[in-house]
Design an enzyme around this catalytic site. Structure first.
Site, mmCIF file in Angstrom:
data_model
loop_
_atom_site.group_PDB
_atom_site.id
_atom_site.type_symbol
_atom_site.label_atom_id
_atom_site.label_comp_id
_atom_site.label_asym_id
_atom_site.label_seq_id
_atom_site.Cartn_x
_atom_site.Cartn_y
_atom_site.Cartn_z
ATOM 1 N N GLU A 29 0.753 -1.236 0.382
ATOM 2 C CA GLU A 29 -0.155 -0.118 0.034
ATOM 3 C C GLU A 29 0.907 1.379 -0.382
ATOM 4 O O GLU A 29 2.110 1.203 0.486
ATOM 5 C CB GLU A 29 -1.067 -0.005 1.414
ATOM 6 N N HIS A 187 -7.104 -3.618 0.511
ATOM 7 C CA HIS A 187 -6.555 -2.720 0.396
ATOM 8 C C HIS A 187 -5.748 -2.373 1.812
ATOM 9 O O HIS A 187 -5.156 -1.459 2.124
ATOM 10 C CB HIS A 187 -7.245 -0.876 0.221
#
Length: 205
Positions: A29, A187
């Site tokens: 990320e 995510h």
């Protein structure tokens, strides 16, 4: 797709992985920004060329048993844009406090190399090529070696495309299309890495 074509593609994947004992399933990320549909036009706080990794999630797959045998997760403190945007926090669920107390990219790299020494003769895979490009970007910004310097990279999304006729848009849709159970928060590096690992195990099994 014919059964024969699928078999040949699967055999090609196995041949690619034959030299390796371990496969790291990895997801990153990074800092990011986006102008919302209800926002007034503005400049991006984080431009694509300055995106920095803020989390690395890594799952170790033993290619002999196809079992997950270990994990590595670290937050990373960004240097160029140390304040996370609201968009980034909403997308990733990573909060400012997570990165404020985190190690730098170079420091995480040292920890990761120590971890990887436990599982030599490894390659790594990610869902698409974004993660490989991001690691190269990080290394350039930090002026240090990439976190996975010297390890071969494979695109698990291309493997999936070659094995299945359907083309789900997202990682989560792919997991569900295979009849697998989605794990964790979408995510988030470690959760996405676990889900990519489950797809890889399903494809190779």
């Amino acid at each position: 797709m014919s059964i024969e074509a699928k078999f040949l593609h699967l055999q090609a994947i196995h041949n690619l992985l034959a030299p390796y004992r371990y496969l790291y399933s990895i997801d990153l990320e990074a800092t990011c920004d986006e102008v919302g549909v209800h926002e007034s036009p503005r400049s991006l706080v984080v431009v694509p060329d300055q995106m920095e990794t803020i989390e690395i999630g890594l799952v170790v797959i033993d290619l002999e048993s196809l079992e997950i045998i270990d994990e590595f997760q670290r937050f990373v403190r960004p240097q160029i844009n140390p304040r996370l945007t609201d968009f980034c926090k909403q997308l990733t669920s990573i909060q400012q406090s997570n990165v404020d107390g985190a190690l730098t990219y170079q420091e995480v790299g040292e920890e990761l190399r120590t971890f990887a020494a436990l599982y030599p003769n490894a390659a790594w895979a990610s869902w698409g090529d974004y993660d490989a490009r991001q690691l190269d970007r990080d290394a350039g910004l930090a002026r240090c070696p990439s976190l996975l310097e010297g390890l071969p990279h494979f695109n698990a999304r291309k493997w999936h495309k070659g094995l299945y006729d359907d083309q789900p848009i997202s990682l989560k849709e792919t997991v569900e299309s295979l009849g697998l159970v989605w794990e964790g928060t979408y995510h988030r590096g470690i959760d996405d890495a676990r889900n990519v690992a489950s797809i890889i195990k399903e494809m190779l099994g």
